[in-house]
Design a protein around this motif. Structure first.
Motif, short mmCIF file in Angstrom:
data_model
loop_
_atom_site.label_atom_id
_atom_site.label_comp_id
_atom_site.label_asym_id
_atom_site.label_seq_id
_atom_site.Cartn_x
_atom_site.Cartn_y
_atom_site.Cartn_z
N MET A 229 0.83 -1.20 0.00
CA MET A 229 0.00 0.00 0.00
C MET A 229 0.86 1.25 0.00
N ARG A 230 0.27 2.35 -0.46
CA ARG A 230 0.95 3.64 -0.49
C ARG A 230 0.11 4.63 0.30
N ILE A 231 0.69 5.19 1.36
CA ILE A 231 -0.03 6.06 2.28
C ILE A 231 0.58 7.45 2.24
N LEU A 232 -0.24 8.46 1.93
CA LEU A 232 0.19 9.86 1.90
C LEU A 232 -0.30 10.55 3.17
N VAL A 233 0.61 11.22 3.87
CA VAL A 233 0.29 11.85 5.14
C VAL A 233 0.68 13.33 5.08
N PHE A 234 -0.22 14.22 5.53
CA PHE A 234 0.11 15.64 5.64
C PHE A 234 0.47 15.96 7.09
N ALA A 235 1.68 16.51 7.28
CA ALA A 235 2.14 16.93 8.60
C ALA A 235 2.58 18.38 8.48
N ASN A 236 1.67 19.30 8.76
CA ASN A 236 1.93 20.72 8.53
C ASN A 236 2.45 21.46 9.75
N THR A 237 2.44 20.82 10.91
CA THR A 237 2.91 21.45 12.14
C THR A 237 3.69 20.42 12.95
N PRO A 238 4.46 20.86 13.94
CA PRO A 238 5.15 19.89 14.80
C PRO A 238 4.18 18.89 15.44
N ALA A 239 3.01 19.36 15.85
CA ALA A 239 2.04 18.45 16.48
C ALA A 239 1.61 17.35 15.51
N HIS A 240 1.50 17.68 14.23
CA HIS A 240 1.11 16.66 13.25
C HIS A 240 2.20 15.61 13.09
N VAL A 241 3.47 16.03 13.17
CA VAL A 241 4.56 15.06 13.08
C VAL A 241 4.45 14.04 14.20
N HIS A 242 4.23 14.52 15.42
CA HIS A 242 4.09 13.61 16.56
C HIS A 242 2.86 12.71 16.39
N LEU A 243 1.78 13.29 15.88
CA LEU A 243 0.55 12.52 15.70
C LEU A 243 0.77 11.29 14.83
N TYR A 244 1.55 11.44 13.77
CA TYR A 244 1.67 10.35 12.79
C TYR A 244 2.97 9.57 12.87
N ARG A 245 3.96 10.03 13.63
CA ARG A 245 5.30 9.44 13.48
C ARG A 245 5.36 7.96 13.85
N HIS A 246 4.68 7.54 14.88
CA HIS A 246 4.70 6.11 15.23
C HIS A 246 3.94 5.28 14.21
N ALA A 247 2.85 5.81 13.70
CA ALA A 247 2.09 5.09 12.68
C ALA A 247 2.90 4.95 11.40
N VAL A 248 3.58 6.02 10.99
CA VAL A 248 4.41 5.96 9.79
C VAL A 248 5.49 4.90 9.96
N ASP A 249 6.13 4.88 11.12
CA ASP A 249 7.19 3.90 11.37
C ASP A 249 6.65 2.48 11.28
N ARG A 250 5.51 2.23 11.89
CA ARG A 250 4.94 0.88 11.87
C ARG A 250 4.48 0.48 10.48
N LEU A 251 3.91 1.41 9.75
CA LEU A 251 3.46 1.10 8.40
C LEU A 251 4.65 0.79 7.49
N GLU A 252 5.73 1.54 7.64
CA GLU A 252 6.92 1.25 6.84
C GLU A 252 7.51 -0.11 7.19
N ARG A 253 7.56 -0.42 8.48
CA ARG A 253 8.10 -1.71 8.90
C ARG A 253 7.22 -2.87 8.42
N LEU B 191 -7.51 5.11 27.94
CA LEU B 191 -7.78 5.78 26.66
C LEU B 191 -7.29 4.92 25.49
N VAL B 192 -7.78 5.25 24.30
CA VAL B 192 -7.43 4.50 23.10
C VAL B 192 -6.00 4.82 22.68
N ASN B 193 -5.26 3.77 22.33
CA ASN B 193 -3.94 3.94 21.72
C ASN B 193 -4.18 4.36 20.27
N LEU B 194 -4.04 5.65 20.00
CA LEU B 194 -4.44 6.17 18.69
C LEU B 194 -3.54 5.67 17.57
N THR B 195 -2.28 5.39 17.85
CA THR B 195 -1.41 4.86 16.81
C THR B 195 -1.94 3.52 16.28
#
Length: 366
Positions: A1-25, A331-335
């Motif tokens: 799969m190919r996943i495109l992610v928009f990270a326009n602020t520092p908070a967005h980087v943190h929001l997606y960084r663990h998910a991006v790492d897991r998806l790449e792995r 709470l839900v583990n959002l990643t």
């Protein structure tokens, strides 16, 4: 799969960084599209995320025509990158993600919070295939809107994910038993911050001077406007990727910004938010206040005096940590959720049963 992610602020980087790492792995191709804003690209570099820059966040110095040209250029770059990457699903918020997904005919997943960004919600909502937001979000964004128990910060601060750096006190050059406070001043330059005012310059100076009488004070000044050379404080100058480790060890966070107050609360650090002229009622803060993890103040004197009171109380740290243990762990583990939604191509119906159980259709819960 190919996943495109928009990270326009520092908070967005943190929001997606663990998910991006897991998806790449897991073998997926991921591309993060970003803009030059604050420390956003610094974080992307630090976490070794695959990214491309489509523009920068700058409004000053532009005429209306110049600003329109700049935005038009950003949309052009985004369109070219989106078509070349040919994603299977797009994650983001606002018009950029909506445009990229629509142009590439790709399912669009919006991850939102309860900020008063009505423009972003309005322009992107009609194009979204799936909208995710915390349960405390009060607006209903239609049939594609699903909520979860937690906050967007649970993607990187949930107890199952966050692993503190044990050397942060060494990096800060503070002793193991030395109390320190983080003070965060907002630049208030985002679209949703228009016409808002936080701490005034005289209040900033007074707050630092009073807090420094009982603790070491580190200042994170987003607008870089405060001259600390004549004040009893030190600039927070660690790499921005370490801010959550510094927050976790702090005695207190005092801020006139929202994200860091939420982050400190989820880490079990007393978090005090000065509203300034912001009279919007945020669902996130209302919930964190109910849990006893955040306190909000309408006047400068009350946040200053309460800060001094907390710093004089030796039992406060354990009280807040206990509240964190009782509240945040459920709470839900959002990643986990983001990864599952990505692998389902943004289609809730394709999610497995256990993942579906953490989502609630918003239109049926208000």
């Amino acid at each position: 799969m190919r996943i495109l992610v928009f990270a326009n602020t520092p908070a967005h980087v943190h929001l997606y960084r663990h998910a991006v790492d897991r998806l790449e792995r897991a073998g997926h191709d991921v591309l993060v599209l970003t803009r030059e804003y604050a420390c956003t690209t610094d974080l992307l570099e630090y976490f070794e995320l695959p990214y491309r820059v489509y523009g920068d966040h700058r409004t000053e110095g532009y005429s209306k025509l110049g600003f329109a040209r700049e935005v038009g250029g950003q949309f052009l770059t985004i369109g070219i990158d989106a078509l070349r990457f040919d994603p299977d699903v797009v994650f983001g918020r606002g018009p950029y993600a909506a445009y990229a997904g629509t142009l590439s005919r790709t399912p669009i997943v919006l991850v939102l919070d309860d900020e008063p960004g009505d423009f972003n919600h309005t322009v992107s909502r009609p194009f979204a295939d799936c909208i995710l937001s915390p349960q405390v979000t009060r607006r209903d964004l239609g049939d594609a809107h699903y909520t979860f128990d937690g906050f967007k910060e649970c993607a990187y601060l949930h107890p199952d994910i966050f692993e503190p750096t044990t050397d942060v006190r060494t990096y800060l050059d503070v002793d193991a038993d030395e109390p320190y406070v983080l003070v965060r001043f907002n630049a208030l330059d985002a679209l949703h911050d228009a016409d808002l005012e936080g701490f005034r310059p005289d209040q900033r100076r007074d707050l630092i001077e009073r807090l420094s009488e009982v603790a070491t004070v580190f200042v994170s000044d987003e607008g870089d406007e405060l001259d600390l050379r004549a004040l009893p404080a030190r600039p927070y100058d660690l790499h921005p990727a370490l801010i959550h480790d510094a927050m976790a060890e702090a005695e207190l966070l005092v801020a006139d910004t929202g994200t860091m107050a939420t982050e400190a609360a989820l880490l079990g650090t007393p978090a005090f938010r000065y509203r300034g002229t912001d009279d919007h009622e945020y669902g996130e803060f209302r919930e964190l206040e109910r849990a006893g993890l955040v306190e909000q103040f309408d006047t400068y004197e009350t946040v200053r005096d309460r800060s001094l009171e907390v710093l004089a109380d030796d039992d406060i740290a354990e009280q807040w940590e206990q509240r964190r243990r009782e509240y945040v762990g459920d709470l839900v583990n959002l990643t986990d959720l983001l990864v599952d939604v990505a692998e389902s191509r943004g289609t809730v119906e394709r999610l497995d049963r256990s993942t579906k159980q953490v989502l609630r259709p918003r239109s049926r819960t208000i």
